[in-house]
Design a protein around this motif. Structure first.
Motif, PDB file in Angstrom:
ATOM      1  N   GLY A 146       0.845  -1.335  -0.027  1.00  0.00           N
ATOM      2  CA  GLY A 146       0.047   0.052   0.123  1.00  0.00           C
ATOM      3  C   GLY A 146       0.605   1.201   0.037  1.00  0.00           C
ATOM      4  O   GLY A 146       0.421   2.469  -0.697  1.00  0.00           O
ATOM      5  N   PRO A 186      -3.258   0.269  -4.581  1.00  0.00           N
ATOM      6  CA  PRO A 186      -4.275   0.151  -3.956  1.00  0.00           C
ATOM      7  C   PRO A 186      -4.856   1.256  -3.237  1.00  0.00           C
ATOM      8  O   PRO A 186      -6.277   1.639  -3.520  1.00  0.00           O
ATOM      9  N   LEU A 187      -3.982   1.974  -2.690  1.00  0.00           N
ATOM     10  CA  LEU A 187      -4.435   3.444  -2.259  1.00  0.00           C
ATOM     11  C   LEU A 187      -4.613   4.541  -2.953  1.00  0.00           C
ATOM     12  O   LEU A 187      -5.474   5.177  -2.776  1.00  0.00           O
ATOM     13  N   ILE A 203      -8.283   3.970  -4.098  1.00  0.00           N
ATOM     14  CA  ILE A 203      -9.251   4.593  -2.967  1.00  0.00           C
ATOM     15  C   ILE A 203      -9.282   5.882  -2.711  1.00  0.00           C
ATOM     16  O   ILE A 203     -10.354   6.533  -2.690  1.00  0.00           O
ATOM     17  N   VAL A 240      -5.483  -0.028   4.688  1.00  0.00           N
ATOM     18  CA  VAL A 240      -6.712   0.229   3.825  1.00  0.00           C
ATOM     19  C   VAL A 240      -7.677   0.455   4.942  1.00  0.00           C
ATOM     20  O   VAL A 240      -8.700   1.351   4.880  1.00  0.00           O
ATOM     21  N   VAL A 300     -13.981  -4.520   0.242  1.00  0.00           N
ATOM     22  CA  VAL A 300     -12.757  -4.900   0.137  1.00  0.00           C
ATOM     23  C   VAL A 300     -12.515  -6.375   0.534  1.00  0.00           C
ATOM     24  O   VAL A 300     -13.006  -6.944   1.430  1.00  0.00           O
TER      25      VAL A 300
END
Length: 416
Positions: free
Chosen positions: A57, A67-68, A71, A116, A134
């Protein structure tokens, strides 16, 4: 080549080629959301995002990993869209996203969960119109893929993005890429690999075909033994790009075979797969916003791989000089392409026919449609378009009856 092992627990280093990929992914995903959510009548948008090699992340410099990034962009877009809708008196928009994060390294997965979770919790408080679910996996991607596919199908997600950021080619099979694009109508894939891995695979499986693809560029398999010597050679980029495109062109309708432009040579390939010309159109535009991050060697108009290697090709870095050269070629290429249809073609059909074979920016394609003295754009109501930014897919692009060079466009294609 085996994927590099990152020291996620102590802090992984963000290498330059990864930084460039992340910037393109972030900006393209922002644009993707803007395009897909622009209809005023839409009140809900659903998508699934699969990060097959997700990592932990964040990197030791504090930068967000993919991944971040997904988001963060979902939160930003949901807030911006709904603020604008509220000021314009429109109904609100809810975005529902299934996030599937996989990494073979269990340590990376546990760290990613820790990073996350607070983002998801904060999002529920600050961005109530964003609904995130998720799922975490810790397997080889090929092992996890059947379950991942099942999750997406069970949730009836039609819009799917896969981020497959690997270093080798052994972690994701070619048939898996094809299966993703066949299984989901609105599927897009970001796919990373090192060219050395692809060449090693082709040497084992199809030496004859590899030899044929290298020969026009004056290269042989012996040159691949000392690949470092030729990696910075522009002709090598041209050969590699054709090999990449020929290898993956059957996986999806639109494949961008562009290399990451690295100071130490064209080693890393970052490919975008899509089923719709609109996705490739936007991807090209994002690359122009990030000039010099990816590279193409060959023609810069239409038929980007159709050039004679015995003549000097051009290095196209999606920068202003490259765009000027592209416009010069488009002035010749667009009329010639129209004659393949007859003397007229619907703009949407024209887009479908060109966007797998051009690095050009949409604005440059539209500008040439208006500027070229032998072309005209007719609206569905029969009027004439006079400004590039007003062109619609339903318009008709046609040759004028009185042409400035009537014999030129009927001549055979000329390599540049």
């Amino acid at each position: 080549m085996v994927k590099k092992s990152y020291e996620w627990k102590t802090g992984a280093e963000l290498e330059e080629h990864s930084r460039r990929k992340h910037k393109i992914v972030r900006e393209y995903f922002a644009r993707y959301l803007a395009v897909r959510c622009q209809l005023p009548q839409r009140s809900r948008f659903r998508l699934a995002i699969v990060d097959g090699f997700a990592g932990a992340g964040t990197y030791n410099c504090g930068a967000s990993g993919s991944p971040l990034i997904f988001i963060e962009e979902l939160q930003r877009a949901t807030e911006e869209f709904n603020i604008r809708r509220a000021t314009e008196g429109m109904s609100p928009l809810d975005i529902e996203c299934l996030l599937i994060f996989n990494d073979f390294d269990p340590t990376a997965v546990e760290l990613l969960k820790e990073r996350v979770a607070p983002l998801i919790a904060a999002s529920a408080e600050t961005t109530p119109r964003l609904h995130l679910k998720v799922e975490h996996f810790s397997q080889k991607f090929e092992t996890a893929y059947p379950r991942i596919k099942q999750l997406i199908e069970r949730g009836n997600y039609r819009n799917v993005i896969f981020n497959l950021d690997q270093c080798g080619t052994s972690h994701v099979e070619q048939q898996t890429i094809s299966d993703i694009c066949r299984s989901f109508t609105s599927a897009e894939i970001f796919y990373t690999f090192m060219i050395t891995s692809l060449l090693a695979f082709l040497q084992r499986t199809d030496r004859t075909q590899l030899g044929r693809q290298l020969r026009p560029f004056g290269l042989t398999e012996n040159d691949l033994v000392d690949l470092d010597r030729v990696l910075n050679n522009k002709e090598w980029l041209g050969a590699a790009e054709r090999i990449v495109f020929n290898t993956f062109s059957r996986c999806a309708a639109y494949v961008s075979p562009f290399s990451i432009n690295n100071p130490d040579g064209w080693r890393y390939w970052f490919i975008h797969f899509a089923n719709n010309y609109r996705a490739r159109q936007e991807y090209n535009n994002v690359l122009h916003d990030n000039a010099t991050m990816q590279a193409h060697f060959g023609r810069s108009g239409l038929d980007m791989l159709s050039y004679d290697p015995s003549h000097n090709g051009a290095l196209y870095l999606f920068d202003p000089p490259g765009r000027e050269d592209a416009k010069q070629q488009l002035h010749e290429d667009i009329p010639r392409m129209i004659t393949n249809f007859g003397d007229a073609v619907q703009v949407g059909e024209f887009y479908s026919s060109i966007y797998n074979s051009t690095p050009a920016h949409t604005d440059d394609v539209h500008a040439v449609m208006i500027e070229n003295p032998d072309l005209e754009i007719v609206t569905e109501q029969g009027g004439e378009r006079r400004r590039p930014n007003t062109i619609k897919p339903g318009d008709i692009l046609r040759m004028k009856r009185q042409r400035s060079f009537p014999s030129f466009y009927s001549s055979p294609d000329r390599a540049r």
